[in-house]
Write a protein that holds these residues in place. Structure first.
Motif, PDB file in Angstrom:
ATOM      1  N   ARG A   3       0.854  -1.181   0.000  1.00 24.83           N
ATOM      2  CA  ARG A   3       0.000   0.000   0.000  1.00 24.83           C
ATOM      3  C   ARG A   3       0.889   1.229   0.000  1.00 24.83           C
ATOM      4  O   ARG A   3       1.834   1.307   0.784  1.00 24.83           O
ATOM      5  CB  ARG A   3      -0.880   0.038   1.246  1.00 24.83           C
ATOM      6  CG  ARG A   3      -1.983  -0.971   1.201  1.00 24.83           C
ATOM      7  CD  ARG A   3      -3.031  -0.615   2.198  1.00 24.83           C
ATOM      8  NE  ARG A   3      -2.801  -1.374   3.417  1.00 24.83           N
ATOM      9  CZ  ARG A   3      -3.460  -1.163   4.534  1.00 24.83           C
ATOM     10  NH1 ARG A   3      -4.343  -0.211   4.600  1.00 24.83           N
ATOM     11  NH2 ARG A   3      -3.218  -1.886   5.590  1.00 24.83           N
ATOM     12  N   PRO A   4       0.599   2.197  -0.839  1.00 27.03           N
ATOM     13  CA  PRO A   4       1.426   3.406  -0.844  1.00 27.03           C
ATOM     14  C   PRO A   4       1.195   4.214   0.428  1.00 27.03           C
ATOM     15  O   PRO A   4       0.132   4.146   1.048  1.00 27.03           O
ATOM     16  CB  PRO A   4       0.941   4.163  -2.076  1.00 27.03           C
ATOM     17  CG  PRO A   4      -0.431   3.669  -2.308  1.00 27.03           C
ATOM     18  CD  PRO A   4      -0.448   2.235  -1.832  1.00 27.03           C
ATOM     19  N   ASN A   5       2.204   4.996   0.807  1.00 27.16           N
ATOM     20  CA  ASN A   5       2.093   5.829   2.000  1.00 27.16           C
ATOM     21  C   ASN A   5       1.548   7.213   1.701  1.00 27.16           C
ATOM     22  O   ASN A   5       1.437   8.030   2.592  1.00 27.16           O
ATOM     23  CB  ASN A   5       3.464   5.960   2.676  1.00 27.16           C
ATOM     24  CG  ASN A   5       3.897   4.648   3.288  1.00 27.16           C
ATOM     25  OD1 ASN A   5       3.069   3.853   3.709  1.00 27.16           O
ATOM     26  ND2 ASN A   5       5.189   4.425   3.339  1.00 27.16           N
ATOM     27  N   ARG A   7      -1.063   9.913   1.226  1.00 24.35           N
ATOM     28  CA  ARG A   7      -2.449  10.126   1.621  1.00 24.35           C
ATOM     29  C   ARG A   7      -2.811  11.577   1.380  1.00 24.35           C
ATOM     30  O   ARG A   7      -2.051  12.479   1.714  1.00 24.35           O
ATOM     31  CB  ARG A   7      -2.646   9.821   3.104  1.00 24.35           C
ATOM     32  CG  ARG A   7      -2.602   8.363   3.409  1.00 24.35           C
ATOM     33  CD  ARG A   7      -3.004   8.153   4.828  1.00 24.35           C
ATOM     34  NE  ARG A   7      -3.123   6.731   5.088  1.00 24.35           N
ATOM     35  CZ  ARG A   7      -3.678   6.233   6.159  1.00 24.35           C
ATOM     36  NH1 ARG A   7      -4.140   7.036   7.086  1.00 24.35           N
ATOM     37  NH2 ARG A   7      -3.755   4.947   6.333  1.00 24.35           N
ATOM     38  N   ARG A  56      -9.388   4.038   6.577  1.00 22.93           N
ATOM     39  CA  ARG A  56      -8.578   4.852   7.481  1.00 22.93           C
ATOM     40  C   ARG A  56      -8.998   4.668   8.929  1.00 22.93           C
ATOM     41  O   ARG A  56      -8.167   4.694   9.824  1.00 22.93           O
ATOM     42  CB  ARG A  56      -8.675   6.323   7.102  1.00 22.93           C
ATOM     43  CG  ARG A  56      -7.921   6.650   5.853  1.00 22.93           C
ATOM     44  CD  ARG A  56      -7.975   8.104   5.532  1.00 22.93           C
ATOM     45  NE  ARG A  56      -7.252   8.381   4.299  1.00 22.93           N
ATOM     46  CZ  ARG A  56      -7.021   9.584   3.845  1.00 22.93           C
ATOM     47  NH1 ARG A  56      -7.437  10.634   4.503  1.00 22.93           N
ATOM     48  NH2 ARG A  56      -6.356   9.747   2.728  1.00 22.93           N
ATOM     49  N   ASP A  59      -7.598   1.322  10.028  1.00 23.27           N
ATOM     50  CA  ASP A  59      -6.135   1.281   9.996  1.00 23.27           C
ATOM     51  C   ASP A  59      -5.508   2.231  11.022  1.00 23.27           C
ATOM     52  O   ASP A  59      -4.459   2.802  10.778  1.00 23.27           O
ATOM     53  CB  ASP A  59      -5.651   1.630   8.593  1.00 23.27           C
ATOM     54  CG  ASP A  59      -4.199   1.303   8.383  1.00 23.27           C
ATOM     55  OD1 ASP A  59      -3.723   0.346   9.003  1.00 23.27           O
ATOM     56  OD2 ASP A  59      -3.547   2.017   7.612  1.00 23.27           O
ATOM     57  N   ARG A  63       1.837   1.852  14.528  1.00 22.83           N
ATOM     58  CA  ARG A  63       2.739   1.301  13.515  1.00 22.83           C
ATOM     59  C   ARG A  63       3.570   0.153  14.072  1.00 22.83           C
ATOM     60  O   ARG A  63       3.893  -0.770  13.358  1.00 22.83           O
ATOM     61  CB  ARG A  63       3.657   2.383  12.973  1.00 22.83           C
ATOM     62  CG  ARG A  63       2.941   3.370  12.109  1.00 22.83           C
ATOM     63  CD  ARG A  63       3.931   4.396  11.573  1.00 22.83           C
ATOM     64  NE  ARG A  63       3.243   5.380  10.773  1.00 22.83           N
ATOM     65  CZ  ARG A  63       3.284   5.387   9.455  1.00 22.83           C
ATOM     66  NH1 ARG A  63       3.983   4.506   8.817  1.00 22.83           N
ATOM     67  NH2 ARG A  63       2.634   6.299   8.787  1.00 22.83           N
ATOM     68  N   ARG A  66       2.074  -3.169  13.569  1.00 20.92           N
ATOM     69  CA  ARG A  66       2.066  -3.657  12.197  1.00 20.92           C
ATOM     70  C   ARG A  66       3.453  -4.089  11.743  1.00 20.92           C
ATOM     71  O   ARG A  66       3.615  -4.635  10.679  1.00 20.92           O
ATOM     72  CB  ARG A  66       1.543  -2.570  11.265  1.00 20.92           C
ATOM     73  CG  ARG A  66       0.087  -2.262  11.512  1.00 20.92           C
ATOM     74  CD  ARG A  66      -0.444  -1.388  10.424  1.00 20.92           C
ATOM     75  NE  ARG A  66       0.381  -0.206  10.244  1.00 20.92           N
ATOM     76  CZ  ARG A  66      -0.080   1.031  10.223  1.00 20.92           C
ATOM     77  NH1 ARG A  66      -1.345   1.250  10.380  1.00 20.92           N
ATOM     78  NH2 ARG A  66       0.719   2.052  10.027  1.00 20.92           N
ATOM     79  N   GLU A  68       6.075  -2.175  10.961  1.00 21.00           N
ATOM     80  CA  GLU A  68       6.793  -1.272  10.066  1.00 21.00           C
ATOM     81  C   GLU A  68       8.003  -0.652  10.758  1.00 21.00           C
ATOM     82  O   GLU A  68       9.047  -0.480  10.147  1.00 21.00           O
ATOM     83  CB  GLU A  68       5.853  -0.185   9.552  1.00 21.00           C
ATOM     84  CG  GLU A  68       4.798  -0.722   8.618  1.00 21.00           C
ATOM     85  CD  GLU A  68       3.830   0.350   8.166  1.00 21.00           C
ATOM     86  OE1 GLU A  68       4.093   1.527   8.399  1.00 21.00           O
ATOM     87  OE2 GLU A  68       2.813  -0.018   7.576  1.00 21.00           O
ATOM     88  N   ASP A  69       7.889  -0.309  12.036  1.00 16.15           N
ATOM     89  CA  ASP A  69       9.012   0.269  12.758  1.00 16.15           C
ATOM     90  C   ASP A  69      10.132  -0.744  12.912  1.00 16.15           C
ATOM     91  O   ASP A  69      11.314  -0.400  12.840  1.00 16.15           O
ATOM     92  CB  ASP A  69       8.579   0.784  14.131  1.00 16.15           C
ATOM     93  CG  ASP A  69       7.741   2.041  14.024  1.00 16.15           C
ATOM     94  OD1 ASP A  69       7.834   2.714  12.981  1.00 16.15           O
ATOM     95  OD2 ASP A  69       6.997   2.333  14.970  1.00 16.15           O
ATOM     96  N   THR A  72      11.987  -0.932   9.633  1.00 16.24           N
ATOM     97  CA  THR A  72      12.810   0.261   9.437  1.00 16.24           C
ATOM     98  C   THR A  72      14.065   0.179  10.293  1.00 16.24           C
ATOM     99  O   THR A  72      15.164   0.507   9.835  1.00 16.24           O
ATOM    100  CB  THR A  72      12.002   1.523   9.793  1.00 16.24           C
ATOM    101  OG1 THR A  72      10.830   1.547   8.994  1.00 16.24           O
ATOM    102  CG2 THR A  72      12.812   2.780   9.551  1.00 16.24           C
TER     103      THR A  72
END
Length: 82
Positions: A3-5, A7, A56, A59, A63, A66, A68-69, A72
């Motif tokens: 999914r693109p970030n 928004r 939204r 979601d 983070r 999910r 993502e951190d 990263t």
């Protein structure tokens, strides 16, 4: 699923097509009558904005839950080791 970030605000998702409709109507001599294409695209736009609003709302999990951190942080660690 990727999914693109990117928004945009939901008001912009509605405002940009509305401004385009006004611009087009001005070009037709300020004729704001709707044709079938306008109605179809308007309904599709409202459905898509509604689905985006629901997505939204669902979601809103942090983070870190999910993952993502964590990803990263792993990528940053790999970059520092190189």
């Amino acid at each position: 699923m990727l999914r693109p970030n990117v928004r945009i605000p939901l008001w912009a998702a509605v405002g940009v097509p509305a401004a385009a409709y006004v611009w087009r109507s001005a070009g037709r001599g300020w004729n704001f009558s709707l044709d079938q294409t306008d109605l179809l695209l308007g309904v599709l736009l409202l459905i898509l904005v509604g689905l985006a609003a629901i997505a939204r709302r669902v979601d809103r999990s942090p983070r870190s839950e999910r993952g993502e951190d964590d990803l990263t942080a792993e990528m940053n660690d790999e970059d520092r080791q190189s």
